[in-house]
Enzyme design. Structure first.
Site, PDB file in Angstrom:
ATOM      1  CB  THR A 120      -0.896  -0.010   1.267  1.00  0.00           C
ATOM      2  OG1 THR A 120      -1.547   1.245   1.387  1.00  0.00           O
ATOM      3  CG2 THR A 120      -0.075  -0.252   2.526  1.00  0.00           C
ATOM      4  CG  ASP A 121      -1.151   4.958  -0.994  1.00  0.00           C
ATOM      5  OD1 ASP A 121      -1.692   4.344  -0.049  1.00  0.00           O
ATOM      6  OD2 ASP A 121      -1.756   5.797  -1.698  1.00  0.00           O
ATOM      7  CD  GLU A 122      -3.303   3.451   4.550  1.00  0.00           C
ATOM      8  OE1 GLU A 122      -3.092   3.351   5.763  1.00  0.00           O
ATOM      9  OE2 GLU A 122      -4.425   3.339   4.044  1.00  0.00           O
ATOM     10  CE1 TYR A 147      -3.114  -2.652   5.910  1.00  0.00           C
ATOM     11  CE2 TYR A 147      -3.105  -0.308   5.412  1.00  0.00           C
ATOM     12  CZ  TYR A 147      -3.128  -1.630   4.983  1.00  0.00           C
ATOM     13  OH  TYR A 147      -3.156  -1.915   3.644  1.00  0.00           O
ATOM     14  CE  LYS A 151       0.137  -4.563   3.030  1.00  0.00           C
ATOM     15  NZ  LYS A 151      -0.246  -5.909   2.497  1.00  0.00           N
TER      16      LYS A 151
END
Ligand code: NAD
Ligand code: TDX
Length: 331
Positions: A120-122, A147, A151
């Site tokens: 993810t870009d997060e 989260y 990741k």
């Protein structure tokens, strides 16, 4: 190709499996999914005759070893994925996202199997609300939530296994997805199904936070391109250059559903709420020739609203429990 798809009964994974069955009938697909609250057998019902579904944990080393030994490539979607749940209880995120990815890496290392890891870009943290900077493949990792930290940890393990053991792996970091089969805990389906069930949509804080939206089929077409043509050890960013503030998206939903654009509630903001995400997809476009197909956001949003209106049997059994959980958090 014999493909093992982890998390293939979740939102993006199930759409990936369905499009792979349609577009690559020569592939053999096995899905490994723990069928957590976020997984659904019925998301695979349209392709059940073409796919083997194994119910199990991606952190179960013996099971993963057996499945990996019988495939040519793994596409790894399985994860705990909801930021609000991670804030309430981070523990399953460490188990599935970090230990699950570690378990898979050990199996692909042992059997010499190709891996594509979905991220993810997060992991990059957030950007200034009014800036024009976008994330690139070289942006330093700076995760904000349990989260995104889990990741980021998984991505780092993949990079280390490539460098230390020569594992044949690629990573993709994608922006916010929307489309059919997304769980009703997530922003767009929550608001659509709130309206469909007579509830008012709920916006965190002022709604100024910006997300970069991509249709799930575009995410998955990019994943397939990377699986087939990506450079080993490389990271690719996937995005459709479609930044919108949350309030803009919510008001588009209200308008498309024939409601007053101010017919929503402001609720308690998310702790540590990331301000803005934005992906620069230049590398994917220039090196692998990928472009998104769903470029009209209103059209794609309208089709997604129609899907939820037409498929209440899929989401309505989940809805009340999700809203009860949100209500307890003042959201
Ligand atoms: P989802 O929550 O809808 O589905 C996750 C699936 O993984 C579920 O079917 C669940 O049962 C399964 N799963 C969870 N833990 C497992 C375990 N220990 N073993 C086996 N299966 C397990 O998630 P999604 O939105 O489809 O996301 C899929 C992947 O894409 C995730 O890795 C996520 O981080 C990534 N991603 C999502 C988005 C987005 O906008 N949704 C954006 C970028 C990246
Ligand atoms: O009811 C809501 N009201 C609201 O304003 C919900 C559920 C969310 N929001 C806001 C929070 C975010 O700014 O909407 C935005 C999107 O929220 P989510 O759907 O929870 O997505 P986000 O936190 O941005 O993360 C998503 O994109 C990246 C996925 O859930 C992740 O799995 C993915 O990695």
């Amino acid at each position: 190709m014999r493909l093992l798809v982890t998390g293939g009964a979740g939102f993006i994974g199930a759409n990936f499996v369905q499009s792979t069955v349609r577009e690559h009938p020569e592939d053999e697909i096995t899905v490994l999914d723990a069928l957590t609250y976020a997984g659904s057998r019925t998301a695979l019902a349209p392709v059940e005759d073409a796919v083997e579904l194994v119910e199990g944990d991606v952190a179960d080393a013996a099971l993963v070893d057996k499945l990996v030994s019988a495939c040519d490539a793994v596409v790894h979607f399985a994860a705990e994925t909801h930021v609000d749940n991670a804030l309430s209880d981070p523990s399953p995120f460490l188990h599935s996202n970090v230990m699950g990815t570690f378990t898979l890496l050990e199996a692909v290392r042992k059997h010499g199997v190709r891996l594509h890891h979905i991220s993810t870009d997060e992991v990059y943290g957030d950007l200034d609300l009014d800036g024009s900077e976008r994330f690139t493949e070289t942006t330093p990792y700076n995760p904000s939530s349990p989260y995104s930290a889990s990741k980021a940890g998984a991505d780092m393990l993949v990079r280390a296994w490539v460098r230390s053991y020569g594992v044949r792996a690629t990573i993709s970091n994608c922006s916010n997805n929307f489309g059919p089969y997304q769980h009703v805990e997530k922003f767009i389906p929550r608001q659509v199904t709130n309206i469909l069930t007579g509830r008012r949509p709920k916006l965190y804080g002022t709604g100024a936070n910006v997300r970069d939206w991509i249709h799930v089929d575009d995410h998955n077409s990019a994943v397939r391109r990377i699986l087939d043509q990506g450079g080993m050890g490389r990271t690719y960013l996937i995005g459709a250059s479609n930044e919108r503030s949350n309030i803009t998206v919510l008001q588009a939903i209200l308008r498309l559903m024939g409601r007053d654009p101010d017919d929503f509630d402001h609720v308690t903001d998310r702790a540590g709420h990331d301000l803005r995400y934005a992906i620069d997809p230049t590398v994917l476009r220039d090196e692998l020739g990928w472009t998104p197909a769903h470029t009209d956001f209103d059209d794609a949003l309208r089709a997604t609203i129609d899907w939820y209106r037409d498929n209440p049997q899929w989401w309505s059994p989940l809805k009340d429990a999700v809203e009860d959980r949100y209500a307890k958090r003042g959201q």
